[in-house]
Design an enzyme around this catalytic site. Structure first.
Site, PDB file in Angstrom:
ATOM      1  N   CYS A  98     -19.137 -39.664  32.280  1.00  0.00           N
ATOM      2  CA  CYS A  98     -18.132 -40.718  32.085  1.00  0.00           C
ATOM      3  C   CYS A  98     -16.803 -40.148  31.593  1.00  0.00           C
ATOM      4  O   CYS A  98     -15.797 -40.838  31.608  1.00  0.00           O
ATOM      5  CB  CYS A  98     -18.647 -41.778  31.107  1.00  0.00           C
ATOM      6  SG  CYS A  98     -18.920 -41.129  29.461  1.00  0.00           S
ATOM      7  N   ASP A 149     -16.024 -39.379  28.552  1.00  0.00           N
ATOM      8  CA  ASP A 149     -15.677 -39.789  27.198  1.00  0.00           C
ATOM      9  C   ASP A 149     -15.833 -38.629  26.215  1.00  0.00           C
ATOM     10  O   ASP A 149     -16.687 -37.768  26.390  1.00  0.00           O
ATOM     11  CB  ASP A 149     -16.559 -40.963  26.761  1.00  0.00           C
ATOM     12  CG  ASP A 149     -16.229 -42.224  27.548  1.00  0.00           C
ATOM     13  OD1 ASP A 149     -15.235 -42.191  28.295  1.00  0.00           O
ATOM     14  OD2 ASP A 149     -16.945 -43.223  27.407  1.00  0.00           O
ATOM     15  N   CYS A 202     -15.577 -45.413  25.748  1.00  0.00           N
ATOM     16  CA  CYS A 202     -15.889 -46.824  25.962  1.00  0.00           C
ATOM     17  C   CYS A 202     -16.135 -47.543  24.633  1.00  0.00           C
ATOM     18  O   CYS A 202     -16.257 -46.915  23.584  1.00  0.00           O
ATOM     19  CB  CYS A 202     -17.120 -46.927  26.847  1.00  0.00           C
ATOM     20  SG  CYS A 202     -18.629 -46.498  25.970  1.00  0.00           S
ATOM     21  N   CYS A 235     -24.067 -43.506  25.109  1.00  0.00           N
ATOM     22  CA  CYS A 235     -22.872 -43.560  24.264  1.00  0.00           C
ATOM     23  C   CYS A 235     -23.249 -43.256  22.813  1.00  0.00           C
ATOM     24  O   CYS A 235     -22.498 -42.582  22.101  1.00  0.00           O
ATOM     25  CB  CYS A 235     -22.202 -44.922  24.364  1.00  0.00           C
ATOM     26  SG  CYS A 235     -22.088 -45.536  26.055  1.00  0.00           S
TER      27      CYS A 235
HETATM   28 FE1  FES Z   1     -19.206 -42.856  28.263  1.00  0.00          FE
HETATM   29 FE2  FES Z   1     -19.944 -44.901  26.819  1.00  0.00          FE
HETATM   30  S1  FES Z   1     -19.519 -44.851  28.947  1.00  0.00           S
HETATM   31  S2  FES Z   1     -19.718 -42.863  26.169  1.00  0.00           S
END
Ligand code: FES
Length: 124
Positions: free
Chosen positions: A35, A37, A60, A104
């Site tokens: 993702c 992140d 997110c 996450c």
């Molecule tokens: Fe990547 Fe939540 S979608 S940490």
């Protein structure tokens, strides 16, 4: 049923412990390749106790809520206890996360573990 618990929404909207500790004793940064992140955790440690903790999360809502809750769970705790924090405990403290959002909470566990490793490498 709402997708996210009230606790998740609360920690997402009003995240606790956001920021940077300039003279941190341990810093850990992790990312999720899928993702994209990123989460960074800063620890201030005195006599084996986490006296302060801050985080920066570019990610997110679940990642922000997870970092907020995780930092609350380890603040004031001995490093040995913080090292045992699991992503499951973070998700449970948030009254649950949807299955596909559990990764996450993994970021929060990993960022804390990495910050502790950094601390141990400087304070063997
Ligand atoms: Fe990547 Fe939540 S979608 S940490």
């Amino acid at each position: 049923m709402a997708l996210y618990s009230e606790k998740v929404m609360d920690h997402f909207r009003n995240p606790r412990n956001v920021g940077v500790i300039e003279d941190a004793d341990g810093v850990g940064e992790v990312g999720n390749a899928k993702c994209g992140d990123i989460m960074k955790v800063y620890l201030k440690i005195d006599s084996g106790v986490i006296t302060d903790v801050k985080f920066e999360t570019f990610g997110c809502g679940s990642a922000i809520a997870s970092s907020s809750m995780a930092t609350e769970l380890i603040k004031g705790k001995p490093v040995s206890e913080a090292a045992e924090l699991t992503n499951k405990a973070v998700a449970e403290a948030l009254d649950g996360l949807p299955d596909y959002k559990m990764h996450c909470s993994v970021l929060a566990e990993e960022a804390i573990k990495k910050a502790l490793e950094d601390y141990y490498s400087k304070n063997p």
